[in-house]
Design an enzyme around this catalytic site. Structure first.
Site, PDB file in Angstrom:
ATOM      1  CG  ASP A 157       1.267   7.751  -4.882  1.00  0.00           C
ATOM      2  OD1 ASP A 157       2.108   7.720  -4.278  1.00  0.00           O
ATOM      3  OD2 ASP A 157       0.242   7.099  -4.831  1.00  0.00           O
ATOM      4  CB  SER A 191       0.516   0.558  -3.620  1.00  0.00           C
ATOM      5  OG  SER A 191      -0.855   0.528  -3.286  1.00  0.00           O
ATOM      6  CG  HIS A 202       0.464   5.198  -1.585  1.00  0.00           C
ATOM      7  ND1 HIS A 202       0.086   5.111  -2.843  1.00  0.00           N
ATOM      8  CD2 HIS A 202      -0.024   3.762  -0.958  1.00  0.00           C
ATOM      9  CE1 HIS A 202       0.108   3.796  -3.191  1.00  0.00           C
ATOM     10  NE2 HIS A 202      -0.201   3.127  -1.946  1.00  0.00           N
TER      11      HIS A 202
END
Length: 277
Positions: free
Chosen positions: A126, A220, A75
């Protein structure tokens, strides 16, 4: 289900990985002088990388796995496919991103190629691999993490792991200027399901939780590291994916690296991994 095929595939992946190992170092850390702190020592974790973007204030983490590849979250890159990742850079050897005076190994690299997991969606698979145009300059302050070749079936429940990043210090707060670390515990899949449901908390997700501790926004893509009790090397077991908010009563969700070893291998064909001593 054809168990024979699954076993054969597992053996094939491990065999390929071992054939590409070299007797070089991976997964070391440099001793910290900070007691009970969350800021890391300068270049304490040589494997940590950072993605920087044309848009100010946005960052993602990453982890060096070969001399020309990092692993991060899908992402962090998906919406930039249409621009061919123009303006995004990989930075290694960094500590305080507001200054270059505290370390002499910080270097920025342009991106040659990005491989996003083909089955990625907002809460599954992801993970992505970034290849840089130049090879990283390895030293004691910049180097690769160990991948979990020898720990494919290890149960990490209740084990302590470490998350690293420059993310926000609280939900919707300011980013940290320096690399920070937080120790978390791995929880069971069943515990994770109570928060996110079985479709999200599947076997490919590694969930972590500790009261008042968590990765946060802009962390992230960063690493979840586990220290091998037999070799003392740092093993990449997770890639930070998501959380409900930062340090609330819900666990953090991370891509379980052992579930994606075939993907990592296929995205880095021709490269060699260092093996843990």
């Amino acid at each position: 289900m054809n168990c024979g095929k699954i076993i054969l595939l597992f053996i094939t992946i491990i065999g390929v990985a071992k054939s590409r190992e070299e007797n070089c170092k991976c997964g070391w850390d440099n001793p910290s002088r900070i007691v009970n702190g969350v800021e890391t020592e300068i270049n304490e974790f040589p494997m940590v990388a950072r993605l920087i973007y044309p848009s100010p204030g946005m960052y993602c983490g990453g982890t060096i796995i070969t001399p020309q590849h990092i692993v991060t979250a899908a992402h962090c890159l998906q919406k930039y496919k249409r621009t061919n990742y123009t303006g995004i850079h990989v930075v290694v050897g960094e500590h305080d991103y507001t200054t270059d005076t505290e370390t002499n190994v910080t270097k920025r690299y342009t991106i040659a190629e990005v491989t996003i997991h083909p089955n990625y969606n907002s809460h599954n698979n992801d993970i992505a691999i970034v290849k840089t145009n130049e090879r990283f300059e390895y030293s004691m302050k910049v180097g690769p993490v160990c991948l979990p070749f020898n720990y494919m079936t290890r149960n990490l429940t209740n084990e302590t792991v470490t998350a690293l990043g420059w993310g926000k210090l609280r939900y919707n707060g300011q980013n940290s200027k320096v690399l920070r670390k937080v120790d978390l515990h791995v929880i069971t899949r069943e515990q994770c399901e109570t928060h996110y449901g079985a479709a999200i908390a599947n076997a490919n997700l590694l969930c972590t939780f500790d009261v008042g501790r968590d990765a946060c926004q802009n962390d992230s893509g960063g690493p979840i590291l586990w220290r091998s009790p037999t070799t003392d090397n740092l093993i990449l077991v997770g890639v930070v994916n998501f959380g409900r908010t930062c340090a609330d009563d819900a666990p953090g969700g991370n891509a379980r690296v052992t579930s994606f070893m075939e993907f990592i291998h296929n995205a880095t064909i021709g490269e060699t991994y260092c093996k843990a001593d």
